[in-house]
Design a protein around this motif. Sequence first.
Motif, PDB file in Angstrom:
ATOM      1  N   ALA A  11     -26.096 -21.071  36.627  1.00 28.70           N
ATOM      2  CA  ALA A  11     -25.663 -22.376  36.141  1.00 28.70           C
ATOM      3  C   ALA A  11     -25.114 -23.219  37.288  1.00 28.70           C
ATOM      4  O   ALA A  11     -25.398 -24.420  37.386  1.00 28.70           O
ATOM      5  CB  ALA A  11     -24.622 -22.223  35.045  1.00 28.70           C
ATOM      6  N   ARG A  12     -24.339 -22.574  38.175  1.00 27.24           N
ATOM      7  CA  ARG A  12     -23.812 -23.288  39.341  1.00 27.24           C
ATOM      8  C   ARG A  12     -24.948 -23.752  40.249  1.00 27.24           C
ATOM      9  O   ARG A  12     -24.963 -24.887  40.715  1.00 27.24           O
ATOM     10  CB  ARG A  12     -22.862 -22.393  40.137  1.00 27.24           C
ATOM     11  CG  ARG A  12     -21.512 -22.159  39.502  1.00 27.24           C
ATOM     12  CD  ARG A  12     -20.527 -21.556  40.491  1.00 27.24           C
ATOM     13  NE  ARG A  12     -21.006 -20.346  41.142  1.00 27.24           N
ATOM     14  CZ  ARG A  12     -20.822 -19.104  40.704  1.00 27.24           C
ATOM     15  NH1 ARG A  12     -20.146 -18.910  39.569  1.00 27.24           N
ATOM     16  NH2 ARG A  12     -21.262 -18.057  41.368  1.00 27.24           N
ATOM     17  N   GLN A  13     -25.910 -22.859  40.489  1.00 28.16           N
ATOM     18  CA  GLN A  13     -27.037 -23.195  41.357  1.00 28.16           C
ATOM     19  C   GLN A  13     -27.865 -24.331  40.762  1.00 28.16           C
ATOM     20  O   GLN A  13     -28.308 -25.232  41.488  1.00 28.16           O
ATOM     21  CB  GLN A  13     -27.931 -21.965  41.568  1.00 28.16           C
ATOM     22  CG  GLN A  13     -27.309 -20.912  42.448  1.00 28.16           C
ATOM     23  CD  GLN A  13     -28.168 -19.663  42.535  1.00 28.16           C
ATOM     24  OE1 GLN A  13     -28.843 -19.299  41.570  1.00 28.16           O
ATOM     25  NE2 GLN A  13     -28.129 -19.010  43.675  1.00 28.16           N
ATOM     26  N   SER A  14     -28.066 -24.278  39.464  1.00 31.88           N
ATOM     27  CA  SER A  14     -28.854 -25.320  38.796  1.00 31.88           C
ATOM     28  C   SER A  14     -28.176 -26.683  38.923  1.00 31.88           C
ATOM     29  O   SER A  14     -28.846 -27.688  39.156  1.00 31.88           O
ATOM     30  CB  SER A  14     -29.051 -24.984  37.326  1.00 31.88           C
ATOM     31  OG  SER A  14     -29.889 -23.872  37.199  1.00 31.88           O
ATOM     32  N   ALA A  15     -26.859 -26.694  38.758  1.00 31.35           N
ATOM     33  CA  ALA A  15     -26.116 -27.947  38.854  1.00 31.35           C
ATOM     34  C   ALA A  15     -26.231 -28.534  40.261  1.00 31.35           C
ATOM     35  O   ALA A  15     -26.423 -29.748  40.436  1.00 31.35           O
ATOM     36  CB  ALA A  15     -24.657 -27.728  38.484  1.00 31.35           C
ATOM     37  N   LYS A  16     -26.137 -27.672  41.277  1.00 32.00           N
ATOM     38  CA  LYS A  16     -26.247 -28.136  42.660  1.00 32.00           C
ATOM     39  C   LYS A  16     -27.650 -28.669  42.938  1.00 32.00           C
ATOM     40  O   LYS A  16     -27.822 -29.730  43.546  1.00 32.00           O
ATOM     41  CB  LYS A  16     -25.968 -26.986  43.633  1.00 32.00           C
ATOM     42  CG  LYS A  16     -24.519 -26.777  43.956  1.00 32.00           C
ATOM     43  CD  LYS A  16     -24.395 -25.498  44.744  1.00 32.00           C
ATOM     44  CE  LYS A  16     -23.713 -25.693  46.052  1.00 32.00           C
ATOM     45  NZ  LYS A  16     -23.520 -24.419  46.770  1.00 32.00           N
ATOM     46  N   ALA A  17     -28.657 -27.933  42.495  1.00 37.87           N
ATOM     47  CA  ALA A  17     -30.047 -28.338  42.730  1.00 37.87           C
ATOM     48  C   ALA A  17     -30.353 -29.645  42.007  1.00 37.87           C
ATOM     49  O   ALA A  17     -31.039 -30.518  42.547  1.00 37.87           O
ATOM     50  CB  ALA A  17     -30.999 -27.242  42.275  1.00 37.87           C
ATOM     51  N   TYR A  18     -29.834 -29.786  40.803  1.00 40.30           N
ATOM     52  CA  TYR A  18     -30.047 -31.002  40.025  1.00 40.30           C
ATOM     53  C   TYR A  18     -29.478 -32.210  40.762  1.00 40.30           C
ATOM     54  O   TYR A  18     -30.139 -33.250  40.881  1.00 40.30           O
ATOM     55  CB  TYR A  18     -29.402 -30.863  38.649  1.00 40.30           C
ATOM     56  CG  TYR A  18     -29.491 -32.104  37.810  1.00 40.30           C
ATOM     57  CD1 TYR A  18     -30.666 -32.454  37.168  1.00 40.30           C
ATOM     58  CD2 TYR A  18     -28.394 -32.942  37.655  1.00 40.30           C
ATOM     59  CE1 TYR A  18     -30.754 -33.600  36.395  1.00 40.30           C
ATOM     60  CE2 TYR A  18     -28.468 -34.086  36.898  1.00 40.30           C
ATOM     61  CZ  TYR A  18     -29.644 -34.415  36.277  1.00 40.30           C
ATOM     62  OH  TYR A  18     -29.734 -35.558  35.523  1.00 40.30           O
ATOM     63  N   ALA A  19     -28.268 -32.070  41.287  1.00 43.45           N
ATOM     64  CA  ALA A  19     -27.630 -33.174  42.005  1.00 43.45           C
ATOM     65  C   ALA A  19     -28.405 -33.509  43.273  1.00 43.45           C
ATOM     66  O   ALA A  19     -28.616 -34.684  43.604  1.00 43.45           O
ATOM     67  CB  ALA A  19     -26.195 -32.812  42.351  1.00 43.45           C
ATOM     68  N   ARG A  20     -28.849 -32.488  43.977  1.00 42.07           N
ATOM     69  CA  ARG A  20     -29.588 -32.701  45.220  1.00 42.07           C
ATOM     70  C   ARG A  20     -30.936 -33.379  44.933  1.00 42.07           C
ATOM     71  O   ARG A  20     -31.308 -34.363  45.576  1.00 42.07           O
ATOM     72  CB  ARG A  20     -29.798 -31.362  45.917  1.00 42.07           C
ATOM     73  CG  ARG A  20     -30.374 -31.454  47.301  1.00 42.07           C
ATOM     74  CD  ARG A  20     -30.269 -30.137  48.047  1.00 42.07           C
ATOM     75  NE  ARG A  20     -30.689 -28.999  47.257  1.00 42.07           N
ATOM     76  CZ  ARG A  20     -29.902 -27.983  46.911  1.00 42.07           C
ATOM     77  NH1 ARG A  20     -28.632 -27.969  47.277  1.00 42.07           N
ATOM     78  NH2 ARG A  20     -30.370 -26.979  46.210  1.00 42.07           N
ATOM     79  N   ASN A  21     -31.650 -32.854  43.937  1.00 44.68           N
ATOM     80  CA  ASN A  21     -32.949 -33.426  43.591  1.00 44.68           C
ATOM     81  C   ASN A  21     -32.808 -34.850  43.087  1.00 44.68           C
ATOM     82  O   ASN A  21     -33.646 -35.707  43.374  1.00 44.68           O
ATOM     83  CB  ASN A  21     -33.651 -32.577  42.531  1.00 44.68           C
ATOM     84  CG  ASN A  21     -34.127 -31.266  43.094  1.00 44.68           C
ATOM     85  OD1 ASN A  21     -34.269 -31.105  44.298  1.00 44.68           O
ATOM     86  ND2 ASN A  21     -34.370 -30.318  42.217  1.00 44.68           N
ATOM     87  N   ARG A  22     -31.759 -35.106  42.341  1.00 48.59           N
ATOM     88  CA  ARG A  22     -31.524 -36.433  41.800  1.00 48.59           C
ATOM     89  C   ARG A  22     -31.336 -37.440  42.921  1.00 48.59           C
ATOM     90  O   ARG A  22     -31.814 -38.578  42.840  1.00 48.59           O
ATOM     91  CB  ARG A  22     -30.286 -36.383  40.902  1.00 48.59           C
ATOM     92  CG  ARG A  22     -30.069 -37.618  40.128  1.00 48.59           C
ATOM     93  CD  ARG A  22     -29.120 -37.410  38.980  1.00 48.59           C
ATOM     94  NE  ARG A  22     -28.855 -38.727  38.422  1.00 48.59           N
ATOM     95  CZ  ARG A  22     -27.638 -39.180  38.167  1.00 48.59           C
ATOM     96  NH1 ARG A  22     -26.597 -38.435  38.344  1.00 48.59           N
ATOM     97  NH2 ARG A  22     -27.474 -40.380  37.691  1.00 48.59           N
TER      98      ARG A  22
END
Length: 90
Positions: A11-22
Amino acid sequence: MANTHSAEKRARQSAKAYARNRWYRGRARTYIKRARTLIEAGQLDEAEEAVRWACRSLDVAAQKGAVHENNASRRKSRLMLALNRAKAEA
């Protein structure tokens, strides 16, 4: 809510990746919108530079995995098509 340690980490990794991709996607969208606006306004010299920046940002987004390579390619193609049509009309 995540129940296991691995799920919490994911969940932490997904949140970081989402912010980066965004960030990468948003940057690309900004340059695309700027290029399209200039093309529609008929400012072709500035539009050419803006299209170059848009293509570059789409390439980076595709390289980072924020957008699919085919998606980036399609958007670049349509931008170039719009620019070339505007040049032909002018």
